[in-house]
Design an enzyme around this catalytic site. Structure first.
Site, PDB file in Angstrom:
ATOM      1  N   TYR A  29      64.086   0.152  10.055  1.00  0.00           N
ATOM      2  CA  TYR A  29      63.054  -0.297   9.116  1.00  0.00           C
ATOM      3  C   TYR A  29      63.573  -0.068   7.707  1.00  0.00           C
ATOM      4  CZ  TYR A  29      58.645  -0.572   6.530  1.00  0.00           C
ATOM      5  OH  TYR A  29      57.662  -0.916   5.635  1.00  0.00           O
TER       6      TYR A  29
ATOM      7  N   ASP B 144      70.970   2.595   4.009  1.00  0.00           N
ATOM      8  CA  ASP B 144      69.601   2.866   3.586  1.00  0.00           C
ATOM      9  C   ASP B 144      69.307   4.327   3.929  1.00  0.00           C
ATOM     10  OD1 ASP B 144      66.948   3.143   3.154  1.00  0.00           O
ATOM     11  OD2 ASP B 144      66.296   1.515   4.484  1.00  0.00           O
TER      12      ASP B 144
ATOM     13  N   LYS C  77      61.486   8.209  -0.872  1.00  0.00           N
ATOM     14  CA  LYS C  77      60.772   9.298  -0.156  1.00  0.00           C
ATOM     15  C   LYS C  77      60.892  10.641  -0.860  1.00  0.00           C
ATOM     16  CE  LYS C  77      60.012   6.973   4.070  1.00  0.00           C
ATOM     17  NZ  LYS C  77      58.742   6.802   4.701  1.00  0.00           N
TER      18      LYS C  77
END
Ligand code: PLP
Length: 461
Positions: A168, A270, A298
């Site tokens: 994702y 990522d 994050k």
């Protein structure tokens, strides 16, 4: 990073459905205010939540506040927080250094859309940690990976990208492909289909994203061969963290980089989830493979929304020269930069990583002991501050292996933990716990005790 061997298969309680029903009943009864809020909120909040993934069974949990390693719900229940805001709370809650930075900056202004000196300090520290010399900022992981994909296309002048099945990378068009395809839409394992993961994405976009399996360089070689001089690059979570935790096999990431470069294509890691959580320099540092681009978000901002995109001189030179316009009103926002600077210099320190390492070991060995004692068909995978129980006796090495894991165990385990004061991330087998710099041994012991209670119930021991 370590993988624990799975335990042997033994007896599993046949009444898992009853366990889930009973635990959901306790869950709802403990949280009457959350229930009322969830019902009322729908009048003006679409779906009664602020992000669709907050709609979780049996009902969303409404939080009141957090401090240190703990959070409290609106009904006054206290939890050891291992949810960590989906991996964004490596600092824990209300960390004094982050508070100082945010309060200090707030009194001097929260937004200018002009650079501030903190941005230089942050970029320098990221360059030191991740080994990539040039950085820019954004506000979410989605923005960061969108810029990375644009940049790979802009530099190469090619349209196709390769993405890994089950990874994702946020909710923009190019990467909302084969995120969690069902068995019926995923296609053959050695030639996965490009399956749209959301409505609202034109087929023309989905077709530009080619899909490979994790840990399969042969699949990537095939795609590069079939689409010669058309692939701009590949984006990958170098440790998969939206399918439990799946690690790269030795040599996989280095081989990917070599293959892509051979074909004039670029590689993006990522590290939005892995970034600061697996270690100070992410998987990039741990695996000693330097990609062309890295995306972070994050935990980077200590709980404030921020993202970063790092690149080689060759790649970021394209931004510097105006070859690609990387823009955004809130990019490098002074509040976010102040918080990020504090996070990098005062919170995510070598001592903090050492402490977290000890807590990780305590969690891992404690849970593994229970798995073995009760003969549960499960194993533990950890990576730095992150970890999860995979309810399968076999190690999982790609998305197809993950698809086969029975999600009911993860949900039952989540409910057991929640009802006994440990808040793990919802969404069962997909997510991982996050140990923050503010967790203590007692927090981890609670996780292990609750797991023992679950293991007893699940095996009817
Ligand atoms: C690996 C990865 N990349 C990108 C994103 C998107 O980040 P955001 O939710 O901040 O847009 C996520 C979110 O979970 C993620 O796990």
């Amino acid at each position: 990073m370590t993988v624990q061997r799975p335990a042997e298969r033994t007896h599993i309680h046949p009444g898992l459905t009853q366990i889930i029903a009973a635990q959901e009943d306790i869950f709802v009864r403990r949280q009457p205010r959350s229930r009322r809020l969830a019902a009322d909120a729908g009048r003006h909040l679409a779906g009664g939540v602020t992000s669709s993934w907050q709609i979780t069974a049996p009902q969303p949990v409404w939080l009141s506040h957090g401090r240190g390693s703990r959070v409290w719900d609106v009904d006054g229940n206290e939890y050891v927080d291992l949810h960590g805001g989906y991996g964004a709370a490596l600092a824990g809650h209300a960390h004094p250094a982050v508070l100082r930075a945010v309060q200090g900056q707030a009194t001097r202004g929260t937004h200018f859309a002009q650079p501030t000196p903190d941005a230089v300090a942050v970029a320098e520290e990221l360059a030191r940690r991740f080994g990539l010399p040039q950085w820019r900022f954004a506000n979410s992981g989605t923005e960061a990976t969108m810029d990375a994909v644009h940049l790979m296309r802009s530099i190469t002048g090619r349209d196709l990208i390769i993405k890994v099945e089950g990874c994702y990378h946020g909710h923009h068009d190019s990467v909302q492909v084969s995120v969690a395809p069902g068995a019926g839409e995923a296609g053959p394992e050695d030639k996965p289909y490009s399956a749209a993961s959301s409505t609202g994405i034109p087929r023309a976009m989905t077709d530009l994203t080619l899909i490979a399996s994790f840990n399969d360089t042969g699949g990537v070689a095939r795609l590069l061969g079939e689409h010669k001089n058309q692939v701009a690059g590949m984006i990958i979570e170098p440790v998969m963290m939206n399918a439990g935790i799946i690690k790269p096999e030795p040599g996989y990431l280095a081989e990917l980089k070599a293959l892509l470069h051979q074909h004039g294509a670029l590689l993006t890691f990522d590290e939005v989830k892995t970034g600061l959580t697996v270690g100070p320099g992410g998987v990039t540092k741990d695996e000693n493979v330097q990609p062309d681009l890295i995306t972070l978000a994050k935990s980077l901002g200590g709980g404030i929304a921020v993202a970063a995109i790092g690149g080689t001189h060759a790649v970021m030179g394209h931004v510097a020269s105006g070859g690609y316009e990387m823009v955004g009103t809130f990019n490098g926002n002074p509040l976010a930069m102040a918080a990020t600077r504090a996070m990098l210099t005062e919170v995510a320190t070598p001592e903090a990583y050492e402490r977290i390492g000890k807590l990780r070991e305590r969690a891992e060995t404690g849970i593994l002991r229970q798995i073995q004692q009760h003969g549960l068909r499960a194993h533990v995978v950890t990576a730095g501050a992150k970890g999860c129980v995979v309810f399968s006796p076999e190690p999982v090495c790609n998305y197809r292996g993950f698809l086969g894991v029975d999600d009911r165990f993860s949900h039952a385990h989540w409910l057991y933990q929640h009802n006994r004061g440990v808040f793990l991330p919802p969404w069962g087998k997909i997510e991982q716990w996050l140990i923050s710099v503010q967790h203590e041994e007692a927090d981890i012991d609670r996780l292990v005790e609750n797991f023992a209670a679950f293991a007893r119930a699940a095996t009817n021991a």
